[in-house]
Write an enzyme that holds these catalytic residues in place. Structure first.
Site, PDB file in Angstrom:
ATOM      1  N   GLN A  37      25.176  -0.643  -0.248  1.00  0.00           N
ATOM      2  CA  GLN A  37      23.801  -1.271  -0.884  1.00  0.00           C
ATOM      3  C   GLN A  37      23.724  -2.392  -0.243  1.00  0.00           C
ATOM      4  O   GLN A  37      24.087  -3.632  -0.095  1.00  0.00           O
ATOM      5  CB  GLN A  37      24.357  -1.664  -2.332  1.00  0.00           C
ATOM      6  CG  GLN A  37      23.381  -2.156  -3.118  1.00  0.00           C
ATOM      7  CD  GLN A  37      23.466  -2.460  -4.528  1.00  0.00           C
ATOM      8  OE1 GLN A  37      24.580  -2.155  -4.956  1.00  0.00           O
ATOM      9  NE2 GLN A  37      22.581  -3.059  -5.133  1.00  0.00           N
ATOM     10  N   PHE A  38      22.489  -2.362   0.942  1.00  0.00           N
ATOM     11  CA  PHE A  38      22.277  -3.296   1.674  1.00  0.00           C
ATOM     12  C   PHE A  38      21.463  -4.511   0.821  1.00  0.00           C
ATOM     13  O   PHE A  38      21.733  -5.589   1.204  1.00  0.00           O
ATOM     14  CB  PHE A  38      21.048  -2.806   2.715  1.00  0.00           C
ATOM     15  CG  PHE A  38      19.791  -2.589   2.276  1.00  0.00           C
ATOM     16  CD1 PHE A  38      18.938  -3.346   2.479  1.00  0.00           C
ATOM     17  CD2 PHE A  38      19.469  -1.211   1.595  1.00  0.00           C
ATOM     18  CE1 PHE A  38      17.614  -3.336   1.980  1.00  0.00           C
ATOM     19  CE2 PHE A  38      18.272  -1.285   1.174  1.00  0.00           C
ATOM     20  CZ  PHE A  38      17.322  -2.133   1.294  1.00  0.00           C
ATOM     21  N   THR A  39      21.010  -4.366  -0.257  1.00  0.00           N
ATOM     22  CA  THR A  39      20.503  -5.346  -1.049  1.00  0.00           C
ATOM     23  C   THR A  39      21.348  -6.515  -1.525  1.00  0.00           C
ATOM     24  O   THR A  39      20.946  -7.311  -2.072  1.00  0.00           O
ATOM     25  CB  THR A  39      19.715  -4.792  -2.434  1.00  0.00           C
ATOM     26  OG1 THR A  39      20.832  -4.130  -3.319  1.00  0.00           O
ATOM     27  CG2 THR A  39      18.619  -3.908  -2.135  1.00  0.00           C
TER      28      THR A  39
END
Length: 151
Positions: free
Chosen positions: A80-82
């Site tokens: 999850q890059f967010t």
């Protein structure tokens, strides 16, 4: 080296892509993993060992004293890059600190393989794909961990 993880203790969880279940577990952890531009293999190993060693499952006395291995749990790991969304300026998150996919994917895979090497059953989502993650929090217990030991 600032790998970030949100670890949620769950009674069950699954991830679907286009309606197809690609990963599913019973009791254990959902781990949302964010990789920064500064991360390396040592950070992935550190975080995997920390997750495997967390003692957030109750013992016979009701105290959080057992690890996921002792509890017989599994891990659902989702990239999850967010987790690197920066909202300090404005309202739309910026992702400048997030690793590019070609750097993040090998470190995500390293994290997963290290958990497996430590004896855990690990299911995964699909890297760089829109996913639906369903989970039932147990507790709820949610722990934030990073390789820089900020929290």
């Amino acid at each position: 080296m600032i790998l970030r993880a949100v670890v949620q203790r769950v009674s069950r969880a699954r991830v679907t892509v286009g309606g197809e279940v690609v990963g599913q577990i019973g009791p254990g952890y959902v781990v949302l993993l964010g990789v920064s531009r500064e991360d390396d293999e040592a950070a992935a190993d550190y975080l995997a060992e920390k997750v495997a060693g967390l003692r957030v499952f109750e013992d016979e006395e009701g105290k959080m004293n057992r690890s996921i291995q002792e509890a017989g749990g599994a891990v659902l790991a989702v990239s999850q890059f967010t987790l690197y969304g920066d909202v300090r300026r404005g309202r739309r998150p910026g992702f400048d600190r997030a690793a590019r996919p070609e750097q993040a994917e090998p470190l995500y895979r390293r994290f997963v393989e290290r958990l497996r090497a430590l004896g855990l059953h690990v299911e995964t989502g699909r890297f760089q794909t829109h996913m639906e993650v369903e989970l039932v929090n147990d507790g709820p217990v949610t722990i934030l961990i990073d390789s820089e030991k900020t929290f």
